[in-house]
Design an enzyme around this catalytic site. Structure first.
Site, mmCIF file in Angstrom:
data_model
loop_
_atom_site.group_PDB
_atom_site.id
_atom_site.type_symbol
_atom_site.label_atom_id
_atom_site.label_comp_id
_atom_site.label_asym_id
_atom_site.label_seq_id
_atom_site.Cartn_x
_atom_site.Cartn_y
_atom_site.Cartn_z
ATOM 1 N N LYS A 56 57.865 44.433 50.045
ATOM 2 C CA LYS A 56 57.810 43.338 50.670
ATOM 3 C C LYS A 56 57.870 41.856 49.771
ATOM 4 C CE LYS A 56 53.769 44.428 53.461
ATOM 5 N NZ LYS A 56 52.376 43.602 54.125
ATOM 6 N N ASN A 66 50.363 44.958 42.001
ATOM 7 C CA ASN A 66 48.547 44.319 42.431
ATOM 8 C C ASN A 66 48.045 42.828 40.937
ATOM 9 O OD1 ASN A 66 45.843 44.435 42.942
ATOM 10 N ND2 ASN A 66 45.946 46.849 42.686
ATOM 11 N N CYS A 76 40.856 50.701 61.099
ATOM 12 C CA CYS A 76 41.969 50.366 61.947
ATOM 13 C C CYS A 76 41.686 48.611 62.287
ATOM 14 C CB CYS A 76 43.026 51.043 62.605
ATOM 15 S SG CYS A 76 44.307 50.193 63.029
ATOM 16 N N CYS A 126 26.076 28.961 41.290
ATOM 17 C CA CYS A 126 27.746 29.419 41.320
ATOM 18 C C CYS A 126 27.011 30.282 40.431
ATOM 19 C CB CYS A 126 28.756 28.845 40.792
ATOM 20 S SG CYS A 126 29.570 29.822 41.088
ATOM 21 N N CYS A 144 32.995 28.151 37.055
ATOM 22 C CA CYS A 144 32.562 27.163 38.212
ATOM 23 C C CYS A 144 31.455 26.050 38.201
ATOM 24 C CB CYS A 144 32.494 27.989 39.381
ATOM 25 S SG CYS A 144 32.136 27.082 40.700
#
Ligand code: ATP
Ligand code: ZN
Length: 291
Positions: A90, A113, A212, A265, A270
């Site tokens: 892609k 990935n 799907c 969190c 964070c």
């Protein structure tokens, strides 16, 4: 009279003249700044490919593309990719089309990935300035379709203090959302559990194994448009940058909201960013500037 003035304006063959008109009309102060901006698009699927095309046509300076997948015939119910590109990665197929559309955009494609241990390091290195160690991109757009990839982007952005925008389309293809995440200032992706918004929109964009998912070029195109519109507003400082904008196609409902950071969190980065942000807004300089 107004229409006459507008049609009398020079409309030459340069595609940028239509964009520069935004400046003449007072919408954007300095449109040309777009050429100095770098945007990373993670996930070049139904939303990411269209977002990348929009940014390319808008003349962004540099575009970094990330995806591990190949173009398949099953992707033809979305926009952007063409049947003859089946089998190409892609990122390569997108780079090919986008360079042809606008050769002024510097495109870097990363076929990888981002969630593996090596992938994480490579992804982080690719958005980090080799000298300063800080981010070399102006914005990261998340156009992935799974939780792990979003967690990875969240982690890299917290580590680099990098603002990013997340996007998602529901599995039934009839709703979606975009969200702006600013480390310490807004909720990070781990501050709140995957969004099930009170408005009745099921925002769980988690991919279920063996199911799907449905997809529509309309919803994906609209979400890509919302994402890049917000990107342009963020990069070029015009209008209001949405913190969260939902889209429910069945009701034509577009909820907006702010999602505050969670002081409990689970991500330590964070919490550090939240503290730094609080210290910043309570600093004498910031308080003086607010008066
Ligand atoms: P479908 O699963 O419905 O056939 P898709 O896999 O093409 O569609 P989209 O929602 O159209 O999914 O796009 C998401 C894109 O994000 C895909 O191209 C996918 O390869 C990419 N992506 C998801 N996870 C990662 C990852 N960890 N690293 C790189 N790219 C990823
Ligand atoms: Zn958080």
């Amino acid at each position: 009279a107004k229409i006459e003035t507008m049609s009398a304006e020079v409309v030459d063959s340069n595609p940028y003249s239509r964009l520069m008109a935004l400046q003449r009309m007072g919408i954007v102060k300095d449109y040309e700044r777009i050429r100095t901006k770098t945007v990373a698009v993670v996930g070049v699927g139904g939303v990411g490919s269209v977002a990348a095309e929009m940014l390319t046509r808008c003349g962004v300076g540099r575009l970094l593309l990330y995806d591990y997948d190949k173009v398949e015939l099953a992707n033809m119910n979305r926009l952007f990719f063409r049947p003859e590109q089946c089998g190409m990665t892609k990122t390569d197929a997108a780079a090919q089309t986008l360079r042809h559309i606008n050769p002024d955009v510097a495109i870097e494609s990363f076929t990888m990935n981002i969630t593996t241990v090596d992938g994480f390091d490579q992804f982080k290195a690719s958005v980090t300035h080799p000298d300063s160690g800080s981010s070399r991109v102006d914005l990261i757009l998340s156009c992935v379709d799974n939780y792990e990839a979003r967690i990875t982007i969240n982690q890299v952005c917290l580590e680099l203090q990098q603002t990013w925008m997340e996007s998602g389309v529901s599995e039934d293809a009839v709703s979606g959302h975009i969200q702006t995440l600013i480390p310490g200032e807004t909720a990070c992706f781990q501050c709140v559990p995957p969004l099930v918004v009170a408005s009745g929109i099921d925002e769980r964009t988690l991919k279920r194994e063996g199911v799907c998912a449905a997809s529509l070029p309309t919803t994906m195109g609209i979400v890509a448009g919302m994402l890049v519109q917000n990107t342009l507003k963020y990069l070029l400082h015009f209008g209001t940058v949405s913190r969260y904008l939902g889209y429910n196609s069945l009701k034509d409902f577009f909820p907006t909201m702010e999602i505050k950071p969670n002081t409990a969190c689970s991500n330590g980065r964070c919490l550090d960013a939240q503290q730094a942000h609080q210290a910043h807004i309570n600093s004498p300089e910031a308080l003086a500037a607010a008066v």
